[in-house]
Design a protein around this motif. Structure first.
Motif, PDB file in Angstrom:
ATOM      1  N   MET A   1       0.848  -1.209   0.000  1.00 30.01           N
ATOM      2  CA  MET A   1       0.000   0.000   0.000  1.00 30.01           C
ATOM      3  C   MET A   1       0.878   1.250   0.000  1.00 30.01           C
ATOM      4  O   MET A   1       0.608   2.217  -0.728  1.00 30.01           O
ATOM      5  CB  MET A   1      -0.913  -0.018   1.242  1.00 30.01           C
ATOM      6  CG  MET A   1      -2.096   0.890   1.131  1.00 30.01           C
ATOM      7  SD  MET A   1      -1.956   2.241   2.270  1.00 30.01           S
ATOM      8  CE  MET A   1      -2.875   1.593   3.644  1.00 30.01           C
ATOM      9  N   GLY A   2       1.957   1.225   0.774  1.00 34.97           N
ATOM     10  CA  GLY A   2       2.884   2.355   0.827  1.00 34.97           C
ATOM     11  C   GLY A   2       3.523   2.627  -0.521  1.00 34.97           C
ATOM     12  O   GLY A   2       3.665   3.786  -0.933  1.00 34.97           O
TER      13      GLY A   2
ATOM     14  N   ARG B   1       3.830   6.145  -5.349  1.00 37.36           N
ATOM     15  CA  ARG B   1       3.726   6.435  -6.794  1.00 37.36           C
ATOM     16  C   ARG B   1       2.739   7.578  -7.037  1.00 37.36           C
ATOM     17  O   ARG B   1       2.995   8.477  -7.840  1.00 37.36           O
ATOM     18  CB  ARG B   1       3.279   5.177  -7.567  1.00 37.36           C
ATOM     19  CG  ARG B   1       4.431   4.244  -7.931  1.00 37.36           C
ATOM     20  CD  ARG B   1       3.980   3.162  -8.905  1.00 37.36           C
ATOM     21  NE  ARG B   1       3.057   2.208  -8.291  1.00 37.36           N
ATOM     22  CZ  ARG B   1       3.457   1.137  -7.592  1.00 37.36           C
ATOM     23  NH1 ARG B   1       4.734   0.871  -7.444  1.00 37.36           N
ATOM     24  NH2 ARG B   1       2.581   0.304  -7.067  1.00 37.36           N
ATOM     25  N   ILE B   2       1.605   7.528  -6.341  1.00 39.62           N
ATOM     26  CA  ILE B   2       0.574   8.571  -6.515  1.00 39.62           C
ATOM     27  C   ILE B   2       1.124   9.932  -6.083  1.00 39.62           C
ATOM     28  O   ILE B   2       0.992  10.936  -6.789  1.00 39.62           O
ATOM     29  CB  ILE B   2      -0.698   8.223  -5.692  1.00 39.62           C
ATOM     30  CG1 ILE B   2      -1.344   6.944  -6.217  1.00 39.62           C
ATOM     31  CG2 ILE B   2      -1.689   9.383  -5.706  1.00 39.62           C
ATOM     32  CD1 ILE B   2      -2.480   6.406  -5.347  1.00 39.62           C
ATOM     33  N   MET B   3       1.812   9.966  -4.927  1.00 34.29           N
ATOM     34  CA  MET B   3       2.349  11.227  -4.407  1.00 34.29           C
ATOM     35  C   MET B   3       3.442  11.774  -5.325  1.00 34.29           C
ATOM     36  O   MET B   3       3.501  12.977  -5.583  1.00 34.29           O
ATOM     37  CB  MET B   3       2.902  11.039  -2.992  1.00 34.29           C
ATOM     38  CG  MET B   3       1.815  10.818  -1.960  1.00 34.29           C
ATOM     39  SD  MET B   3       2.471  10.319  -0.362  1.00 34.29           S
ATOM     40  CE  MET B   3       3.042  11.882   0.300  1.00 34.29           C
TER      41      MET B   3
ATOM     42  N   VAL C   1      -4.259  11.105  -3.295  1.00 34.73           N
ATOM     43  CA  VAL C   1      -4.516   9.724  -2.896  1.00 34.73           C
ATOM     44  C   VAL C   1      -6.044   9.555  -2.808  1.00 34.73           C
ATOM     45  O   VAL C   1      -6.742  10.505  -2.429  1.00 34.73           O
ATOM     46  CB  VAL C   1      -3.816   9.487  -1.528  1.00 34.73           C
ATOM     47  CG1 VAL C   1      -4.200   8.165  -0.906  1.00 34.73           C
ATOM     48  CG2 VAL C   1      -2.297   9.602  -1.708  1.00 34.73           C
ATOM     49  N   PRO C   2      -6.579   8.366  -3.179  1.00 37.33           N
ATOM     50  CA  PRO C   2      -8.045   8.209  -3.183  1.00 37.33           C
ATOM     51  C   PRO C   2      -8.701   8.545  -1.836  1.00 37.33           C
ATOM     52  O   PRO C   2      -8.151   8.225  -0.775  1.00 37.33           O
ATOM     53  CB  PRO C   2      -8.238   6.722  -3.520  1.00 37.33           C
ATOM     54  CG  PRO C   2      -6.993   6.318  -4.219  1.00 37.33           C
ATOM     55  CD  PRO C   2      -5.895   7.168  -3.657  1.00 37.33           C
ATOM     56  N   ASP C   3      -9.890   9.172  -1.923  1.00 33.35           N
ATOM     57  CA  ASP C   3     -10.625   9.572  -0.714  1.00 33.35           C
ATOM     58  C   ASP C   3     -10.796   8.427   0.260  1.00 33.35           C
ATOM     59  O   ASP C   3     -10.637   8.599   1.469  1.00 33.35           O
ATOM     60  CB  ASP C   3     -12.029  10.090  -1.106  1.00 33.35           C
ATOM     61  CG  ASP C   3     -11.979  11.463  -1.771  1.00 33.35           C
ATOM     62  OD1 ASP C   3     -10.950  12.156  -1.620  1.00 33.35           O
ATOM     63  OD2 ASP C   3     -12.962  11.830  -2.439  1.00 33.35           O
ATOM     64  N   SER C   4     -11.135   7.220  -0.267  1.00 37.75           N
ATOM     65  CA  SER C   4     -11.443   6.098   0.631  1.00 37.75           C
ATOM     66  C   SER C   4     -10.245   5.762   1.516  1.00 37.75           C
ATOM     67  O   SER C   4     -10.399   5.497   2.711  1.00 37.75           O
ATOM     68  CB  SER C   4     -11.875   4.874  -0.179  1.00 37.75           C
ATOM     69  OG  SER C   4     -10.839   4.528  -1.075  1.00 37.75           O
TER      70      SER C   4
ATOM     71  N   THR D   1     -10.777  17.391  -0.562  1.00 39.88           N
ATOM     72  CA  THR D   1     -11.888  17.338  -1.524  1.00 39.88           C
ATOM     73  C   THR D   1     -13.202  17.554  -0.765  1.00 39.88           C
ATOM     74  O   THR D   1     -13.255  17.359   0.467  1.00 39.88           O
ATOM     75  CB  THR D   1     -11.969  15.961  -2.233  1.00 39.88           C
ATOM     76  OG1 THR D   1     -12.297  14.961  -1.252  1.00 39.88           O
ATOM     77  CG2 THR D   1     -10.651  15.591  -2.910  1.00 39.88           C
ATOM     78  N   VAL D   2     -14.234  17.935  -1.514  1.00 34.27           N
ATOM     79  CA  VAL D   2     -15.539  18.139  -0.865  1.00 34.27           C
ATOM     80  C   VAL D   2     -16.026  16.825  -0.254  1.00 34.27           C
ATOM     81  O   VAL D   2     -16.584  16.812   0.845  1.00 34.27           O
ATOM     82  CB  VAL D   2     -16.571  18.727  -1.864  1.00 34.27           C
ATOM     83  CG1 VAL D   2     -17.961  18.777  -1.248  1.00 34.27           C
ATOM     84  CG2 VAL D   2     -16.145  20.136  -2.294  1.00 34.27           C
ATOM     85  N   ALA D   3     -15.771  15.699  -0.949  1.00 34.64           N
ATOM     86  CA  ALA D   3     -16.193  14.388  -0.409  1.00 34.64           C
ATOM     87  C   ALA D   3     -15.514  14.131   0.937  1.00 34.64           C
ATOM     88  O   ALA D   3     -16.151  13.640   1.879  1.00 34.64           O
ATOM     89  CB  ALA D   3     -15.867  13.276  -1.394  1.00 34.64           C
ATOM     90  N   GLN D   4     -14.236  14.483   1.053  1.00 31.21           N
ATOM     91  CA  GLN D   4     -13.538  14.308   2.336  1.00 31.21           C
ATOM     92  C   GLN D   4     -14.139  15.228   3.398  1.00 31.21           C
ATOM     93  O   GLN D   4     -14.296  14.839   4.556  1.00 31.21           O
ATOM     94  CB  GLN D   4     -12.043  14.618   2.190  1.00 31.21           C
ATOM     95  CG  GLN D   4     -11.273  13.588   1.372  1.00 31.21           C
ATOM     96  CD  GLN D   4      -9.793  13.956   1.217  1.00 31.21           C
ATOM     97  OE1 GLN D   4      -9.271  14.808   1.926  1.00 31.21           O
ATOM     98  NE2 GLN D   4      -9.122  13.307   0.283  1.00 31.21           N
TER      99      GLN D   4
END
Ligand code: AMP
Length: 192
Positions: free
Chosen positions: A45-46, A51-53, A59-62, A89-92
């Motif tokens: 996961m790290g 990679r995303i960072m 990073v995905p909201d979930s 994000t607004v979802a967060q």
């Protein structure tokens, strides 16, 4: 007291958050720091998060919400929490509002540091040279700024609509000078 400190990459929010945490006796919860710790562990996961960072993406909201949910009870057990780099994000933001409401809490203040883009780019490239941060290449910086403008500005609007106190503070200048502006903006806010 639940506070949120907000600012584009390179706006000095980490430095100001540390000062504010000390002044208001808040637990500092930085999602960027928690993610970097996950990357350092080298778990699958790290590695994915790394990679995303490095690409300058969010990073995905979930995943972020799982991390915050697991840390919130401990962070809330003291005099309060200062969120740094979250919600992005607004979802967060909506999910955070729900988590806090479940505990009878709400967002006490939102602080947004305001720094012009040209100044931010200079600061970030300087930091990249000093710290060797792999997410601070010119391309990644441009991508993170686009992300910031697109998504996080909407989070400020969310809190304005929710009638949470939103303070925009000029983030240009020496850290001590910027902190004085923050104190003034927050006015009567204290740790009790
Ligand atoms: P920061 O240290 O807050 O600048 O965060 C560094 C990087 O971590 C960001 O560019 C994102 O890739 C990721 N990150 C941190 N916080 C969040 C968040 N709340 N939502 C999504 N990604 C995040």
């Amino acid at each position: 007291m639940i506070g949120i400190i907000f600012g584009p990459p390179g706006s000095g929010k980490g430095t100001q958050a540390a000062k504010l945490q000390e002044e208001l006796l808040l637990n500092h919860l930085s999602t960027g720091e928690l993610l970097r710790a996950e990357v350092a562990k080298g778990t699958p996961m790290g590695n994915e998060v790394g990679r995303i960072m490095a690409a300058g993406d969010l990073v995905p909201d979930s995943l972020i919400l799982d991390i915050v949910r697991s840390r919130l009870p401990e962070a809330e057990s003291g005099t309060g929490v200062l969120f740094d780099g979250f919600p992005r994000t607004v979802a967060q933001a909506v999910a955070l509002d729900e988590m806090l409401r479940a505990e009878g809490h709400g967002v006490g203040f939102v602080l947004a540091l305001d720094v012009p883009e040209a100044e931010l780019e200079d600061r970030l490239l300087r930091r990249a040279r000093l710290e060797g941060r792999s997410d601070d290449t010119r391309e990644a910086i441009a991508e993170r700024m686009r992300e910031y403008r697109k998504l996080t500005a909407a989070v400020l609007d969310h809190y304005r609509h929710e009638s949470a106190p939103v303070h925009e503070v000029d983030g240009v200048g020496e850290p001590a000078e910027v902190f004085e502006r923050i104190r003034k903006a927050l006015g009567g806010i204290s740790s009790d």
